[in-house]
Write a protein that holds these residues in place. Sequence first.
Motif, short mmCIF file in Angstrom:
data_model
loop_
_atom_site.label_atom_id
_atom_site.label_comp_id
_atom_site.label_asym_id
_atom_site.label_seq_id
_atom_site.Cartn_x
_atom_site.Cartn_y
_atom_site.Cartn_z
N TRP A 65 0.83 -1.21 0.00
CA TRP A 65 0.00 0.00 0.00
C TRP A 65 0.86 1.26 0.00
N PHE A 66 1.92 1.25 0.81
CA PHE A 66 2.78 2.42 0.91
C PHE A 66 3.43 2.75 -0.44
N VAL A 67 3.86 1.72 -1.14
CA VAL A 67 4.47 1.90 -2.46
C VAL A 67 3.41 2.34 -3.47
N PHE A 68 2.26 1.70 -3.42
CA PHE A 68 1.17 1.99 -4.34
C PHE A 68 0.75 3.45 -4.27
N ILE A 69 0.49 3.94 -3.06
CA ILE A 69 0.04 5.33 -2.90
C ILE A 69 1.13 6.31 -3.33
N ALA A 70 2.37 6.02 -2.96
CA ALA A 70 3.48 6.91 -3.33
C ALA A 70 3.65 6.98 -4.84
N VAL A 71 3.58 5.83 -5.50
CA VAL A 71 3.77 5.79 -6.96
C VAL A 71 2.65 6.55 -7.67
N VAL A 72 1.42 6.34 -7.22
CA VAL A 72 0.28 7.03 -7.85
C VAL A 72 0.40 8.54 -7.68
N PHE A 73 0.73 8.98 -6.48
CA PHE A 73 0.88 10.42 -6.23
C PHE A 73 2.00 11.01 -7.09
N LEU A 74 3.13 10.31 -7.15
CA LEU A 74 4.27 10.83 -7.92
C LEU A 74 3.97 10.82 -9.41
N TYR A 75 3.24 9.82 -9.88
CA TYR A 75 2.88 9.78 -11.30
C TYR A 75 2.09 11.02 -11.68
N PHE A 76 1.06 11.33 -10.90
CA PHE A 76 0.24 12.50 -11.22
C PHE A 76 0.99 13.80 -10.97
N PHE A 77 1.87 13.79 -9.98
CA PHE A 77 2.65 14.99 -9.69
C PHE A 77 3.51 15.38 -10.89
N PHE A 78 4.12 14.40 -11.53
CA PHE A 78 5.05 14.68 -12.63
C PHE A 78 4.39 14.73 -14.01
N THR A 79 3.20 14.17 -14.15
CA THR A 79 2.62 14.06 -15.49
C THR A 79 1.27 14.75 -15.68
N ASP A 80 0.53 14.98 -14.59
CA ASP A 80 -0.83 15.51 -14.72
C ASP A 80 -1.15 16.38 -13.52
N ASP A 82 -3.45 18.73 -13.02
CA ASP A 82 -4.87 18.79 -12.68
C ASP A 82 -5.29 17.52 -11.96
N GLY A 83 -4.85 16.36 -12.47
CA GLY A 83 -5.17 15.09 -11.83
C GLY A 83 -4.55 15.00 -10.45
N PHE A 84 -3.36 15.56 -10.30
CA PHE A 84 -2.67 15.56 -9.01
C PHE A 84 -3.46 16.37 -7.98
N TYR A 85 -3.92 17.55 -8.39
CA TYR A 85 -4.69 18.39 -7.47
C TYR A 85 -5.98 17.70 -7.03
N LYS A 86 -6.63 17.03 -7.96
CA LYS A 86 -7.88 16.34 -7.61
C LYS A 86 -7.61 15.17 -6.67
N GLN A 204 -18.03 12.39 -5.45
CA GLN A 204 -19.11 13.21 -6.01
C GLN A 204 -18.74 14.70 -5.98
N ILE A 205 -18.07 15.10 -4.92
CA ILE A 205 -17.71 16.52 -4.75
C ILE A 205 -16.52 16.90 -5.62
N VAL A 206 -15.48 16.09 -5.59
CA VAL A 206 -14.23 16.46 -6.25
C VAL A 206 -14.25 16.18 -7.75
N TYR A 207 -14.83 15.05 -8.17
CA TYR A 207 -14.77 14.66 -9.57
C TYR A 207 -16.07 14.91 -10.33
N VAL A 208 -17.16 14.40 -9.81
CA VAL A 208 -18.44 14.49 -10.52
C VAL A 208 -18.87 15.94 -10.69
N THR A 209 -18.83 16.70 -9.60
CA THR A 209 -19.21 18.11 -9.66
C THR A 209 -18.32 18.87 -10.65
#
Length: 228
Positions: A65-80, A82-86, A204-209
Amino acid sequence: MSKKKRIAELLKKYKHAWVFSYILLYVPWFLYLESQVTENYYVIHSWIDEKIPFVEYFIVPYLLWFVFIAVVFLYFFFTDVDGFYKLAKLSFIGMTIFLIISTLVPNGLELRPHFFARDNVFVDMVRMLYQADTPTNVFPSLHVFNSLAACIAIYNSETLQKHRVISGASYVLAGLIILATMFLKQHSIYDVIAAFVLAYALYQIVYVTEHKKVPKLERQKKSTVFSK
């Protein structure tokens, strides 16, 4: 290009790194709760928890889990950005709600086994986990919530949806992590359900809206162009 100018460009490019300052709020608050909530807390328990066996092998996805969350955050941080902020907005609002709940309603579990039927390296890893992590402040499960937040971000990424193997593997790993929280007796099924409810509500608040706002903004832009 001078070193100073290169640094300035990097700071400008990755200015969204300020979001990580949330850790300055989360870590002290969480450590305070861990040190204070040691007794007289609300015990979360369901009869379903008793039907779920202890399976030490789930320590592997649990720790991933620790690796998974870190990798996902870093992926969006460096590549997207808007996706990172969401992703950060979804995750950090949920984590703050978790802190508030744990502060107002101290909670914990009494599910951990007193002895282990087997003795192997996985059981040793579980013992280390139990020593490092108290069975308190568990509602809702952040392991579950943040795994769902990562999956939501991946699902809403047009780029990652083109890589079905990567997105599919992420969903499978998230599923195993969620199961691990219960099979390792780290969380009650109530903690898991609460994490799903929280993730859905914030989605619903962050993405759908936000998705609903985009077509409206596009219509406004078109009407402005035509009016000119």
